[in-house]
Write an enzyme that holds these catalytic residues in place. Structure first.
Site, PDB file in Angstrom:
ATOM      1  N   ASP A 192      -9.621 -50.174 -29.955  1.00 27.50           N
ATOM      2  CA  ASP A 192      -9.869 -48.748 -30.216  1.00 27.50           C
ATOM      3  C   ASP A 192      -8.963 -48.265 -31.352  1.00 27.50           C
ATOM      4  OD1 ASP A 192     -11.083 -46.290 -29.947  1.00 27.50           O
ATOM      5  OD2 ASP A 192      -9.809 -45.625 -28.290  1.00 27.50           O
ATOM      6  N   VAL A 197      -1.178 -35.478 -22.919  1.00 32.15           N
ATOM      7  CA  VAL A 197       0.112 -35.972 -23.390  1.00 32.15           C
ATOM      8  C   VAL A 197       1.039 -34.778 -23.544  1.00 32.15           C
ATOM      9  CG1 VAL A 197       1.361 -37.184 -25.201  1.00 32.15           C
ATOM     10  CG2 VAL A 197      -0.946 -37.909 -24.596  1.00 32.15           C
ATOM     11  N   GLY A 222      -1.310 -33.109 -26.689  1.00 31.90           N
ATOM     12  CA  GLY A 222      -2.582 -33.771 -26.932  1.00 31.90           C
ATOM     13  C   GLY A 222      -3.372 -33.977 -25.659  1.00 31.90           C
TER      14      GLY A 222
END
Length: 549
Positions: free
Chosen positions: A375, A246, A239
């Site tokens: 978030d 990641v 990711g």
């Protein structure tokens, strides 16, 4: 620091006691040659006394001399032969004054009547003056001033030591610069369980350079001196985001997720690490934190956050490729609600012992403040192998100080993913001093996530559902601006469309009601995370009872 302060108080007390003892042992004597007319002796010293000297000169004229001596053993017991004189010593205040000594004539008569061998004399009449030390009152003042100097020097020394200790504590509590060789900072409130189910034992970092949580473990549990970054093999990129990348990595045979920040984004790395290291920050529906470390790449430094790895990926990825049944829908929603309730709650812990795979781990007491995520979205929620979810990416989170009712003031309260921003964030009316404002904004975003989950749920009344769509896909482009979202959400007060087939299923109808109560325009009308959790528990229990029947 408290120990130093106590020792300092005891030292001052000892000095004061010693000073009082000295004052109690002081005696004043008459002095014929001192400017003040008196001198001082200390009776605790056996060699200091008041004295009076009776003398005869060459013409047999008598004279008397009074003063103090620090050679009393010699002066008061002399048996010398020459010019006759006699010394009388005493140790009381003014004991050598005129009104406390025998008549001079009597003394001189005794001296003249005695034989030379029995006279108490010095070798000469002046020797006694030379061998005696006469102390006036100024000497006492000097000693007092010296004692004061000792106290001042001691006070400055203790204050310096306390200041040095405070500086060391401050440096320990602040994060080091990214180019230093950071040592592993494992989270030790709870043992990490990898995919294979074997917990990593709690490990203590090198305290000389570490800044991680946890301490007090036995030496055999200390980790290898190499940093954890050198023990992890990166396998693949899974990711990318605003922070960096990641990766899936391998550590001691288990998969781990490695979130890599660039060195110029140190503040984001430090912030997220700090939130993860909050005391008691362990919950099955919060992504498990393992350690923070860095990796030197020559011309730059990578900052790493190592966490648990979940191979099913994010909720966004999972819903894009899979559909859910009613039970999966409720488990997904309930596990997220449980994680959000945990974040939003203040927890005061107690000490105890945790047993994992036959090993006892000490769990220290602590305090977890309430935390707002800021978030919440499907990309920041991971799907675990047991089909529960866990919340991750705490880089924008803020903590609440309930004692002073203060919020960690972020540099900008208008942050997050624009598509998931609450109305009060979009129109900049959120109260940054109120922690509940941040919680209510989280609930709005959570309502959109619940809509995503329910939209991908199939059942007998809706065996086929539309492909996955993000919230507000029908109103805005894939990457909308704040103004575009503000117009849709705040001005037009639109919300994602709810499919008609929801009305044909009892659980989807309940989910619809829950979603709408989460995304109300008025923050005060939105449900709390705990209320959402309790509603979902009731839905799940009802579904379980239906299955049993």
């Amino acid at each position: 620091m408290l120990t130093l302060f106590v020792l300092y108080i005891l030292w001052i007390s000892a000095l004061s006691q010693e000073d009082n003892t000295r004052k109690d042992s002081m005696r004043i004597c008459q002095c014929d040659t001192c400017q003040t007319g008196t001198c001082v002796i200390d009776i605790l010293n056996n060699n200091t006394r008041c004295f009076v000297k009776f003398s005869l000169d060459d013409d047999n004229k008598q004279y008397t001399y009074r003063s103090c001596t620090n050679q009393a053993i010699l002066a008061c017991n002399s048996q010398m032969t020459d010019r006759p004189f006699k010394v009388q010593c005493c140790s009381e205040n003014y004991c050598n004054s005129d009104d406390k000594i025998p008549d001079d004539h009597v003394i001189l008569s005794e001296m003249q009547s005695k034989s030379i061998d029995d006279k108490i004399t010095f070798e000469t009449a002046d020797d006694f003056d030379n061998k005696g030390t006469y102390l006036d009152n100024n000497s006492s003042t000097a000693e007092d001033e010296l004692g004061l100097i000792y106290i001042l020097v001691g006070s400055v020394t203790v204050l310096f030591a306390i200041s040095l200790l405070l500086v060391l504590v401050y440096k320990r509590c602040n994060y080091p610069q990214p180019h230093k060789d950071y040592t592993l900072t494992p989270h030790t409130d709870y043992p990490f369980t990898g995919v294979k189910g074997a917990p990593f034992p709690p490990q203590q970092p090198d305290l000389s350079s570490s800044f991680g949580s946890g301490s007090g473990y036995n030496s055999e549990r200390r980790m290898n001196q190499r940093t954890i970054a050198r023990q992890i093999t990166l396998i693949e990129t899974i990711g990318k985001g605003r922070f960096g990348e990641v990766h899936r990595g391998s550590f001691r045979g288990d998969n781990v997720a490695v979130k890599i920040f660039a060195s110029h984004d140190e503040k984001s790395w430090s912030r997220e690490m700090d939130i993860y290291r909050t005391a008691l920050m362990r919950n099955e529906n919060i992504l498990g934190f393992i350690a923070a470390d860095n990796k030197d790449r020559g011309n730059w430094t990578e900052l790493w956050l190592i966490t648990e790895y979940h191979e099913l990926g994010s909720l966004y990825d999972f819903l894009s490729q899979n559909t859910l049944n009613n039970y999966d829908m409720l488990i997904f929603a309930l596990s997220i609600a449980n994680g959000l309730t945990f974040l939003h709650s203040e927890i005061r812990g107690t000490s105890g012992t945790l047993n994992a795979n036959g090993n006892n781990y000490h769990c220290t007491s602590g305090y977890k403040p309430a935390i707002a995520h800021r978030d919440v979205k499907s990309k920041n929620i991971l799907v675990k192998s047991n089909m529960e979810c866990c919340i991750n990416d705490l880089g924008l989170a803020v903590r609440h100080d309930s004692k002073n009712d203060e919020v960690e003031r972020p540099p900008d309260h208008r942050v997050g993913t624009k598509r998931y921003m609450a109305p009060e964030v979009l129109d900049d009316t959120l109260n940054p001093r109120s922690f509940d404002s941040y919680r209510k904004a989280d609930i709005y975003s959570f309502g959109l996530v619940l809509w995503e989950i329910a939209s991908r749920t199939v059942n007998a009344s809706a065996p086929i559902v539309d492909e996955y769509r993000q919230p507000y896909h029908e109103y805005v482009a894939p990457d909308p601006s704040v103004e575009e979202m503000r117009k849709v959400v705040v001005v037009d007060r639109c919300r994602p469309a709810i499919s008609r087939h929801w009305n044909n299923d009892g659980y989807l109808r309940l989910m619809e009601k829950l979603v709408q109560e989460c995304w109300y325009h008025d923050p005060g009308a939105r449900l709390a995370a705990l209320r959402v959790k309790k509603s979902l528990v009731a839905f799940r229990d009802s579904l379980n009872n239906e299955v049993k029947v």
